[in-house]
Each structure stands twice: as structure tokens, then as C-alpha cells.
Design a protein around this motif. Structure first.
Motif, PDB file in Angstrom:
ATOM      1  N   ALA A   1     -52.672 -29.965  88.664  1.00 11.55           N
ATOM      2  CA  ALA A   1     -53.236 -29.741  89.928  1.00 11.55           C
ATOM      3  C   ALA A   1     -54.511 -28.773  89.644  1.00 11.55           C
ATOM      4  O   ALA A   1     -54.009 -27.673  88.893  1.00 11.55           O
ATOM      5  CB  ALA A   1     -52.341 -29.169  91.063  1.00 11.55           C
ATOM      6  N   HIS A   2     -55.566 -28.855  90.196  1.00 12.31           N
ATOM      7  CA  HIS A   2     -56.525 -27.716  89.975  1.00 12.31           C
ATOM      8  C   HIS A   2     -57.617 -27.725  91.142  1.00 12.31           C
ATOM      9  O   HIS A   2     -57.677 -28.513  91.741  1.00 12.31           O
ATOM     10  CB  HIS A   2     -57.500 -28.242  88.620  1.00 12.31           C
ATOM     11  N   ASN A   3     -58.312 -26.475  91.154  1.00  8.86           N
ATOM     12  CA  ASN A   3     -59.231 -26.184  92.097  1.00  8.86           C
ATOM     13  C   ASN A   3     -60.308 -25.380  91.425  1.00  8.86           C
ATOM     14  O   ASN A   3     -59.859 -24.252  90.947  1.00  8.86           O
ATOM     15  CB  ASN A   3     -58.431 -25.351  93.198  1.00  8.86           C
TER      16      ASN A   3
ATOM     17  N   PRO B   1     -58.479 -28.332  96.207  1.00  9.07           N
ATOM     18  CA  PRO B   1     -57.367 -28.288  95.296  1.00  9.07           C
ATOM     19  C   PRO B   1     -56.937 -29.902  95.274  1.00  9.07           C
ATOM     20  O   PRO B   1     -56.562 -30.455  96.328  1.00  9.07           O
ATOM     21  CB  PRO B   1     -56.022 -27.583  95.814  1.00  9.07           C
ATOM     22  N   HIS B   2     -56.707 -30.436  94.097  1.00  7.53           N
ATOM     23  CA  HIS B   2     -56.165 -31.944  93.881  1.00  7.53           C
ATOM     24  C   HIS B   2     -55.861 -32.176  92.529  1.00  7.53           C
ATOM     25  O   HIS B   2     -55.503 -31.207  91.927  1.00  7.53           O
ATOM     26  CB  HIS B   2     -57.646 -32.738  94.370  1.00  7.53           C
ATOM     27  N   PHE B   3     -55.296 -33.462  92.373  1.00  6.87           N
ATOM     28  CA  PHE B   3     -55.149 -33.891  90.788  1.00  6.87           C
ATOM     29  C   PHE B   3     -55.691 -35.013  90.600  1.00  6.87           C
ATOM     30  O   PHE B   3     -56.038 -35.849  91.663  1.00  6.87           O
ATOM     31  CB  PHE B   3     -53.419 -33.658  90.648  1.00  6.87           C
ATOM     32  N   ASP B   4     -55.881 -35.260  89.172  1.00 11.95           N
ATOM     33  CA  ASP B   4     -56.472 -36.685  88.931  1.00 11.95           C
ATOM     34  C   ASP B   4     -55.543 -37.142  87.927  1.00 11.95           C
ATOM     35  O   ASP B   4     -54.564 -36.830  87.416  1.00 11.95           O
ATOM     36  CB  ASP B   4     -57.854 -36.242  88.153  1.00 11.95           C
ATOM     37  N   SER B   5     -55.795 -38.718  87.939  1.00  8.75           N
ATOM     38  CA  SER B   5     -54.745 -39.406  86.695  1.00  8.75           C
ATOM     39  C   SER B   5     -55.793 -39.380  85.776  1.00  8.75           C
ATOM     40  O   SER B   5     -55.622 -40.777  84.923  1.00  8.75           O
ATOM     41  CB  SER B   5     -54.842 -40.716  87.590  1.00  8.75           C
TER      42      SER B   5
HETATM   43 CO    CO Z   1     -60.401 -32.984  89.246  1.00  6.55          CO
END
Ligand code: CO
Ligand code: SIN
Length: 374
Positions: free
Chosen positions: A191-193, A130-134
Motif C-alpha cells: 500500500a502506498h500514498n 492511498p492504494h495498492f497496485d498489482s
Molecule cells: Co500506485
């Protein structure tokens, strides 16, 4: 890839931009109904092992993530299928004409925002956590199935010391399993996984959102070659000072007013953006033609068959200016129109008449490896 009225799930581009772009996620079932992918897992791994290709390998061992970067060798992947690993290859559009063609469906977003097409492959259970991107990203499913879990949570605290950016406390709000042709749009910081349900390939069409700090720093780099301040420091009324080491207030004021003479206008900003945003990434190199055509033969071929940009070329336009791979060129009238068409479409048809001046410039770009006759 025929019926692309499906791309945004029945929404018009304007509705999508108004209601979702940079605002909220959108799941689109059968966005590209007959999409099954552009390359096989073995071909992707082969690409990951190719010189000048940027790739990452995300490993998982007893719940702990690991990260390796290019260069890779085929041997690095020999146990791949048996592990919950993911290989992610950047810039697939620079190597695969089908990748560049896929990006054309997203031409409703300006090229200034486009980053690249990244393709990932993972066997069952693989994922990057799970993370987020800019980034704004369209996650298009190819081979297999991926479970996407998302959250609009404001808590972006990451696990300290992890080799990847993994969220410490991911609270799933929605989840779906995507199959071939389905697509998920995510705005930056959502946020996505993604977890592979089986042998799974995902196509990420990414759009960059440069930080102001980065733009500011790069603008100063651009400006340093262009400033022109007359005069030089002078102190005909110099007074003695108690501490010779002291920087006098007179000196500070004089330099302050000299530096305040640095000026820029909107054209400078446009020119900077054109050069900066069309600049290829540092690992990108162009192949120059081994046995180049003569200028006359080149002109003849272009007028007979048209031409195509190299897959790695980046071209932008702005009122009387064309930007090609980080360099600015002024162009007017028909010449500007033709070059802007090339920048828009990445190709020029034979029917488009070219002035001698445009042909000269196109020939120079051909010698640089930026384009070739069709
Ligand atoms: Co991503
Ligand atoms: C993936 O394709 O495995 C990851 C893409 C992403 O989460 O940005």
C-alpha cells in the motif's frame, strides 16, 4: 545518467533480486543522481492531450476524489495549477526517446515483465490517494518533491463506490520525502500514498504481473486457432430416449473424449507467451512510412547505419522464435542471433551483417512501421 552503479543504492542486481524484488520496499536515495526529469509539466499536459495517448486526470474536491480519462483538451487543464489535481500519462516511453532510454537502465528485469513508463504531474497537495497496485514499480522522482507513505498491511479493503481504488483504512508504517533522482521500489500489493510537496513529477517504471485467469483465458484464445481434432460425432447405435430434450450420456462421453484430445506442449506455451506479451495495447497504432524506401535502398541504409525499433514496438525471443508486436516468426542461426540482438537492445548496429532472408523480414517490418533505418 552516467553513474548507474547507484541505481540500486549500492546493491548488486543479484542482491536486489534476492532480498527485495517481489518481497519488500526499498528506498534508494540518489538512484540516478543527476536526474531532473525528461520533460516539463506543460509538455506532459500536451502529451495527455495527444491522440492515441492514454492519460488520466485525478481530481480532488473537498477530500473527494474524481477521475477523468482521455481524450483531453488543453482546456481541461486550465485550472490545473490551482487545484490538488494529478495528471498521469501512460506509455511515455512510446512517445519520448528519452523515456525509452530511461527504461534501459532497468534491463536487468526481462522485457516480458515490463509494462511501461508512466509520468505524473501534480501541484502541491496533489495525489491519487492511498492504494495498492498489482505491479512491481520503481517510483523515480523528477521535478520537485513527493512524500511517499507506505504500508505492508494485509487489509486491502477499498472505499466502496469511489471512482478510484482508495484504501478504506490506510495505516502508515514508513514515510519519506523524495527529491529529484531518489527512487522507491514497491513490490505488488504494497500500500502506498504519494503526496506532492510542491510542483512534482514522478516517473513510474511499472512491471506487469499477469493474473493466471487472464493468462488462461488468453491461452484458450491462442489455442482456438491451432487445435486440430480429427473425426466427427457419430451415433450409429442410437437408441430411443424417453425425453427428446435430454442430452444423452453417450453424447456427453463421446464429446468428453474428443475434447480430451486437445493437447499442447511447452513450445505452445512459449509461443503463446511470445505473441501475447509482445502484443501492443489496443490503442497503439504504428505509422507506416509515407514514402517508403525500396527494398534495395533500405538494405543499403541498414548496412551503412544500422536500424532502430519504433518506440512502440515490442519484441521478444525464444529458441528459434522471434515475436514482433504479437506475431511469431521462426528464425535460425545468424538470423536468430541478429534478431535477438535487436530485441535485446532495440537497435542494430551497421556492423552486424544481415542475411538476405533477415533483410527481407526487416524490410517487411519497416513497411509496417515497426522499425526504421537509423
Ligand atoms: Co500506485
Ligand atoms: C503518482 O505518480 O502520482 C502515482 C503513482 C502510484 O501511486 O502508483
Amino acid at each position: 545518467m552516467k553513474n548507474l552503479s547507484t541505481l540500486l543504492g549500492g546493491l548488486s542486481v543479484n542482491e536486489f533480486l534476492r532480498d527485495y524484488w517481489q518481497k519488500k520496499p526499498l528506498l534508494i536515495r540518489k538512484a540516478i543522481p543527476d536526474f531532473t526529469g525528461l520533460l516539463g509539466a506543460d509538455e506532459l499536459i500536451q502529451l495527455a492531450c495527444t491522440e492515441d495517448v492514454q492519460a488520466r486526470l485525478v481530481t480532488q474536491d473537498k477530500g473527494k476524489f474524481g477521475l477523468c480519462h482521455t481524450p483531453f483538451e488543453a482546456d481541461d487543464f486550465k485550472h490545473f495549477g490551482k487545484k490538488k489535481w494529478t495528471v498521469l500519462v501512460q506509455g511515455v516511453n512510446h512517445h519520448l526517446p528519452e523515456g525509452a532510454a530511461l527504461l534501459k537502465h532497468f534491463d536487468f528485469i526481462p522485457h516480458t515483465r515490463l509494462d511501461d513508463l508512466m509520468v505524473s504531474y501534480a501541484p502541491k497537495g496533489g495525489g491519487v490517494g492511498p492504494h495498492f497496485d498489482s505491479y512491481d514499480v520503481f517510483l523515480l522522482q523528477g521535478l520537485g518533491h513527493r512524500r511517499w507513505q507506505i504500508s505492508t498491511q494485509a487489509d486491502h479493503t477499498l472505499i466502496e463506490g469511489a471512482p478510484l481504488r482508495i484504501l478504506r483504512d490506510f495505516k502508515i508504517e514508513q514515510e519519506w520525502v523524495l527529491e529529484a533522482g531518489d527512487m522507491l521500489y514497491l513490490p505488488p500489493h504494497c500500500a502506498h500514498n504519494g503526496i506532492a510537496e510542491d510542483d512534482c513529477m514522478t516517473y513510474s517504471i511499472g512491471f506487469r504481473t499477469p493474473a493466471y485467469q487472464e493468462l488462461g483465458e488468453q491461452f484458450l484464445v491462442y489455442l482456438q486457432d491451432r487445435i486440430n481434432i480429427d473425426g466427427m460425432y457419430a451415433d450409429p447405435d442410437l437408441k430411443t430416449q424417453k425425453h427428446p430434450s435430454k442430452i444423452s450420456i453417450d453424447m456427453i462421453k463421446q464429446v468428453e473424449s474428443a475434447v480430451a484430445k486437445i493437447r499442447w506442449d511447452r513450445e505452445d506455451i512459449a509461443n503463446f507467451l511470445g505473441c501475447y506479451l509482445s502484443e501492443p495495447k489496443p490503442h497503439i497504432f504504428f505509422d507506416t512510412p509515407e514514402r517508403p524506401l525500396s527494398a534495395a535502398k533500405f538494405a543499403q541504409r541498414v548496412q551503412q547505419r544500422g536500424l532502430e525499433l519504433d518506440l512502440k514496438s515490442q519484441m521478444l525471443s525464444h529458441k528459434g522464435w522471434i515475436f514482433m508486436n504479437g506475431e511469431a516468426y521462426s528464425a535460425n542461426g545468424d538470423s536468430f542471433e541478429a534478431l535477438r540482438t535487436l530485441a535485446d537492445q532495440r537497435s542494430l548496429s551497421a556492423e552486424m551483417p544481415q542475411s538476405a532472408e533477415t533483410l527481407d523480414l526487416l524490410y517487411q517490418w519497416y513497411l509496417d512501421g515497426y522499425l526504421s533505418p537509423a
